[in-house]
Scaffold this motif. Structure first.
Motif, PDB file in Angstrom:
ATOM      1  N   CYS A   5      51.058  44.721  57.840  1.00 27.76           N
ATOM      2  CA  CYS A   5      52.527  44.490  58.584  1.00 27.76           C
ATOM      3  C   CYS A   5      52.903  43.102  58.202  1.00 27.76           C
ATOM      4  CB  CYS A   5      52.016  44.279  59.937  1.00 27.76           C
ATOM      5  SG  CYS A   5      53.118  43.575  61.107  1.00 27.76           S
ATOM      6  N   CYS A  57      52.854  40.141  60.703  1.00 29.43           N
ATOM      7  CA  CYS A  57      51.396  39.178  61.193  1.00 29.43           C
ATOM      8  C   CYS A  57      50.699  39.020  59.802  1.00 29.43           C
ATOM      9  CB  CYS A  57      51.088  39.883  62.407  1.00 29.43           C
ATOM     10  SG  CYS A  57      50.248  41.507  61.873  1.00 29.43           S
ATOM     11  N   CYS A 109      49.932  42.420  65.659  1.00 30.87           N
ATOM     12  CA  CYS A 109      50.913  42.074  66.428  1.00 30.87           C
ATOM     13  C   CYS A 109      51.699  42.999  67.426  1.00 30.87           C
ATOM     14  CB  CYS A 109      52.139  41.089  65.791  1.00 30.87           C
ATOM     15  SG  CYS A 109      53.160  42.014  64.599  1.00 30.87           S
TER      16      CYS A 109
HETATM   17 ZN   LIG Z   1      51.774  42.942  62.760  1.00 26.78          ZN
END
Ligand SMILES: [Zn+2]
Length: 344
Positions: free
Chosen positions: A267, A270, A275
């Motif tokens: 991701c 994050c 997150c």
């Molecule tokens: Zn994330």
């Protein structure tokens, strides 16, 4: 005082009074015609001098000439006065305040999805892929059957379809129909990416739109393997996100590839910590891919015993959302300039 002098004095006084009341160019021109013109009041007066007794004529003539000089001078002065007034008015009305800030110049900008598509295509072009485009109104054959999805195949449920003319003409549900169209007219090796709009008959929510952009990729050659597929897609992820990004491949099912995979990336928001956007998993599913199904190759006249290939398809909106941390796909097509201008 002789009657003629009284008449001249009255005429002169009246003329001067009227001249002060004449407020514009046409009014003073009318005044001039009325007094000084060929049949004006003063000319008539001068003509009447001829009927006087001869001893009175010189004095009357002199007085009339003096009156004429006075009126002409007064006319010239009034004319100048009016011209100055007009100039003042013009300067006042055309006044420009050079200290005012300028009017902003509005410039257009590229849509964030256009930016994203250009970036995606640039990366694949660098890896030797050509760019091709195809029709948005498509035949059922190319959209489904050539891709190993015959009529009544349960996998059709994966794509809710807008039909233009059922059952054979539809709005393409993905850019994959171009796989068959390209292979039909090309001999291997093939390396191509296909950007374009796709349509699906489904409700809109934060992650679904009924219209979206996909980029399809296809490579066919002798001896291609999953390692080639992974190499291309990992290189792509490292360039569109950042060089150390983690990627993950897991099994997935698409009728036109065997085996099929989905690629997830760490991701970007994050960086794997977890997150809201990645639903605390640290991973985001980015695209689907796989090795081209032998039946798809056979459908276009390729021999799957001689050549094989890999294919992948990604949503441009998905890439843009992950890259820029946008959490609602509808933002791209809501035409809210406050949103769109952030990307120009
Ligand atoms: Zn994330």
């Amino acid at each position: 005082m002789a009657a003629i002098d009284v008449a001249l004095r009255g005429l002169t006084d009246r003329a001067l009074l009227e001249l002060t009341r004449a407020g514009d160019r046409s009014a003073i021109e009318a005044w001039r015609t009325g007094y000084l013109g060929r049949s004006g009041a003063l000319s008539l007066h001068m003509r009447s001098i001829g009927q006087l007794p001869s001893e009175e004529r010189p004095a009357a003539g002199q007085a009339a000439n003096a009156a004429k000089d006075t009126l002409e001078a007064a006319f010239a002065a009034r004319q100048r006065e009016l011209e100055e007034q007009a100039l003042d008015q013009r300067l006042e009305s055309e006044h420009i305040d050079v200290t005012l800030p300028g009017r902003p110049i509005h410039t257009g900008g590229l849509h964030p999805i256009t930016h994203t598509l250009r970036r995606i295509l640039e990366i694949f072009r660098d890896m030797g892929f050509q760019v091709a485009e195809g029709p948005e109104v498509e035949l059922d054959w190319y959209n489904f059957q050539a891709l190993n999805i015959p009529p009544e195949h349960p996998a059709r449920d994966m794509w809710d379809t807008f039909y233009v003319k059922p059952p054979s003409i539809l709005l393409r549900t993905h850019t994959s129909p171009m796989q068959a169209r390209i292979m039909e007219r090309t001999r291997p090796p093939v390396r191509v990416v296909v950007p374009g709009r796709c349509y699906r008959y489904e409700g809109q929510d934060a992650s679904h739109e009924w219209m979206f952009y996909q980029v399809e990729g296809l490579a066919v050659d002798k001896g291609l393997t999953m390692a080639d597929l992974k190499g291309v897609l990992v290189a792509f992820a490292r360039r569109i996100f950042w060089p150390e990004i983690q990627t993950r491949f897991r099994c997935d099912y698409f009728p036109f590839v065997e085996p099929g995979v989905e690629m997830s990336v760490q991701c970007p928001l994050c960086r794997g910590e977890g997150c809201r956007v990645c639903k605390t998993t640290g991973w985001i599913e980015l695209l689907g891919a796989g090795m081209v199904h032998p039946r798809v190759l056979r459908n276009v006249g390729y021999d799957p015993d001689v050549v094989n290939g890999f294919a992948f398809g990604m949503g441009a909106e998905r890439i843009a959302m992950v890259k820029h941390g946008v959490d609602d796909i509808r933002s791209f097509y809501g035409n809210d300039l406050r949103f769109l201008q952030q990307f120009t």
